[in-house]
Design a protein around this motif. Structure first.
Motif, PDB file in Angstrom:
ATOM      1  N   SER A 106       0.584  -1.834   2.504  1.00 26.80           N
ATOM      2  CA  SER A 106       1.700  -1.040   3.023  1.00 26.80           C
ATOM      3  C   SER A 106       3.045  -1.637   2.621  1.00 26.80           C
ATOM      4  N   CYS A 107       3.149  -2.966   2.713  1.00 23.78           N
ATOM      5  CA  CYS A 107       4.425  -3.629   2.431  1.00 23.78           C
ATOM      6  C   CYS A 107       4.765  -3.641   0.937  1.00 23.78           C
ATOM      7  N   ALA A 131       9.302   0.275   1.151  1.00 18.68           N
ATOM      8  CA  ALA A 131       8.711  -0.306   2.353  1.00 18.68           C
ATOM      9  C   ALA A 131       9.664  -1.252   3.070  1.00 18.68           C
ATOM     10  N   ILE A 135      10.120  -2.566   7.073  1.00 17.36           N
ATOM     11  CA  ILE A 135      10.002  -3.964   7.495  1.00 17.36           C
ATOM     12  C   ILE A 135      11.249  -4.385   8.264  1.00 17.36           C
ATOM     13  N   LEU A 145       3.706  -3.571  11.130  1.00 18.70           N
ATOM     14  CA  LEU A 145       3.896  -3.833   9.697  1.00 18.70           C
ATOM     15  C   LEU A 145       2.947  -3.002   8.840  1.00 18.70           C
ATOM     16  N   PRO A 156       6.224   0.386   7.224  1.00 20.38           N
ATOM     17  CA  PRO A 156       6.561   0.401   5.797  1.00 20.38           C
ATOM     18  C   PRO A 156       5.995   1.629   5.083  1.00 20.38           C
TER      19      PRO A 156
END
Length: 450
Positions: A187-188, A193, A197, A264, A268
Motif C-alpha cells: 500500500s505504501c 501514498a 501516510i 497504514l 495510503p
C-alpha cells in the motif's frame, strides 16, 4: 483435577492480545481515525490507553488470577457472597450476545475471503456495493457463513487451553502480523501514498475537539475487550509469576501497533485512488475491494492477491476474538454445570449460532425481525456497546478499587511483594477515580449527552 494454565509467557501475550485484536482494530480504528482528524486522534488514543486501558485491564487480571476460575466464580470468590458476584454473570451474558452478532460480520469476512479467491469481487464500485447488498440480505448464505465461523471457533475451544487457544494464537497472531506487513508495504509503495501516510502519522492538533477526545476514549475502551469478562477469564489461566502490569502494557502495545498498521494498510491505498478516509463501516466491504482493484489496476494479479490477503487478515483477526469470547461461556458451563469441556462448548456454540442466525436474517431477509425498532444485529450491538460493556467495566473498577481488600489487590499487583516499584499507588488511584470517570464519560457520550 488441576486446572489448565497457559504453557508459556509468549502464549499468554499472544492469546490475550489476540482477544483484544479483532475487527475493531482493522475496521473501526481506521475509519474512526479518518473521521476524527488522523494522527491527532491517534495521539489522544495513546493517552486514553494509558489512563483507562491499562488500569482497566489490570483490574480484570487481578479478579481472574485471584479467583482461578470462570468469571462468575472468580467475582463470587472475591465478593464473599455479596451481589458483586453478578458482575461476572454480566460479563458472561454480554460476551455471549457479542459473539452471536460478531459471528455475522466474521461470516461476511469468510465469504469475502472465498469470493476474493474465486475472483467474484472484480468490478466497479457499484458492482461491489450491489454484491454486498445482495449477499448480506440473502436468507441463507450469510447464516451459513456465520454458523461456520462459530463452528471453526468451537474446534479450537474444545482442544483446551494449551492445545487449543494457545496453539491457535501462536499460529494466528504471527500470520496476521505477516499479512499486515506485506499489505502495508504494498500500500505504501503506491503512487500518491505519501498523502495517506502523512494523514495518519502527522498530527494536526487544530482538528482536536471535545468530540475527538471522547471518541478516542471510547475507542481505547472498546479496543481492549474491557467489560466482557474475557480478560478475567484468560487471567484465570495465568501462573502466579506473571507480571500483570507488564503483560497489560505489552498487550496494549501490540493492540495499538496493529491498529496503526491497519491504518497504514488502508489510508495510503485510499488516498492513491482519491477515496476519502472517512467512509464509515462500509469501508471494509464496499469501498476497499474497489480501492484494491483501482490501486493495482496496472498489475491486476497483485490486486487479487492483496484482496485475498486482506480478507484472510480479517478472518484471522475475527477468529482471535471469537475464540476468547467463546472461552468465557465455555469455562462457565464447564465449571459451574460440571459438564465435560466438549459438551460445555457445544452449549455455547448452539446458543451463539441461534443468535447469529436471527441477527443475520434481521439484516434484510426478514426485515420484520426487530427489537425496539432496530434490526436484531443493531439492537445487540447497541445494547452491548452503549450499556452492558460500560456497566461491566465500571462495576469491575469500583469492585477492585473500593471493595476488594487493598492488601489482596496489592498482593496480586506485586505478585505477593516480589515485584518492586512505586506503581501500585498510581494504579489504585487510576482504578478508583480516573477509570470510573472515563467510563462515565464514554457512557454519556454514547447516549449523546456530552
Amino acid at each position: 483435577m488441576a486446572r489448565s494454565k497457559f504453557g508459556s509467557r509468549l502464549g499468554i501475550i499472544l492469546a490475550t492480545a489476540g482477544s483484544a485484536v479483532g475487527l475493531g482494530n482493522v475496521w473501526r480504528f481506521p475509519y474512526m481515525t479518518g473521521q476524527n482528524g488522523g494522527a491527532a486522534f491517534i495521539v489522544f488514543y495513546f493517552v486514553c490507553v494509558l489512563l483507562l486501558g491499562l488500569p482497566g485491564m489490570i483490574s480484570e487480571f487481578i479478579v481472574g488470577r485471584h479467583g482461578g476460575a470462570n468469571a462468575a466464580r472468580a467475582y463470587d470468590k472475591l465478593s464473599r457472597g455479596k451481589p458483586w458476584r453478578w458482575v461476572g454473570y454480566l460479563g458472561i451474558f454480554t460476551s455471549t450476545i457479542i459473539l452471536g452478532f460478531y459471528a455475522v460480520v466474521a461470516g461476511w469476512c469468510l465469504q469475502y475471503l472465498f469470493a476474493s479467491l474465486m475472483g467474484n469481487l472484480n468490478g466497479d464500485a457499484d458492482y461491489v456495493a450491489r454484491y454486498f447488498a445482495s449477499f448480506s440480505t440473502h436468507p441463507l448464505k450469510p447464516c451459513l457463513w456465520a454458523v461456520a465461523f462459530v463452528l471453526i471457533t468451537h474446534l479450537v475451544i474444545v482442544r483446551g487451553i494449551q492445545n487449543g487457544i494457545e496453539r491457535a494464537s501462536k499460529i494466528l497472531m504471527p500470520t496476521l502480523l505477516l499479512l499486515l506487513v506485506v499489505i502495508v508495504v504494498a500500500s505504501c509503495l503506491l503512487p500518491g501514498a505519501l498523502q495517506g501516510i502523512e494523514f495518519l502519522l502527522k498530527p494536526d492538533f487544530s482538528k482536536i475537539s471535545r468530540n475527538v477526545v471522547l471518541e478516542a476514549l471510547g475507542q481505547a475502551f472498546f479496543s481492549l475487550s474491557m467489560g466482557t469478562a474475557c480478560l478475567c477469564t484468560y487471567a484465570s489461566y495465568f501462573g502466579r509469576d506473571v507480571n500483570l502490569g507488564r503483560s497489560a502494557l505489552q498487550i496494549a502495545l501490540i493492540d495499538t501497533m496493529i491498529a496503526v498498521m491497519a491504518g497504514l494498510m488502508i489510508f495510503p491505498a485510499a488516498f492513491s485512488v482519491g477515496v476519502t478516509p472517512d467512509a464509515g463501516p462500509s469501508l471494509i466491504f464496499i469501498t476497499l475491494p474497489n480501492v484494491f482493484r483501482e490501486a493495482f489496476a496496472a498489475v491486476p494479479i497483485v490486486g487479487h492477491i492483496i484482496a485475498f490477503m486482506f480478507y484472510a487478515l480479517l478472518v484471522f483477526a475475527a477468529l482471535t476474538s471469537t475464540i476468547s469470547m467463546h472461552e468465557i461461556g465455555t469455562a462457565f458451563f464447564h465449571e459451574e454445570l460440571r459438564q465435560p469441556r466438549g459438551r460445555a462448548a457445544w452449549v455455547l456454540t448452539v446458543v451463539c449460532s441461534v443468535i447469529a442466525v436471527f441477527c443475520s436474517l434481521s439484516m434484510g431477509a426478514v426485515p420484520s425481525l426487530k427489537i425496539l425498532g432496530l434490526n436484531i444485529l443493531d439492537f445487540c450491538d447497541k445494547l452491548t456497546a452503549q450499556y452492558l460493556l460500560p456497566l461491566g467495566a465500571l462495576l469491575t473498577c469500583l469492585f477492585v478499587g473500593w471493595y476488594v481488600p487493598r492488601q489482596v489487590v496489592r498482593d496480586e499487583f506485586t505478585n505477593n511483594g516480589t515485584l518492586r516499584g512505586s506503581l501500585f499507588g498510581i494504579y489504585l488511584f487510576a482504578v478508583r477515580f480516573v477509570c470510573p470517570l472515563c467510563i462515565l464519560l464514554i457512557f454519556l457520550h454514547q447516549l449523546g449527552v456530552v
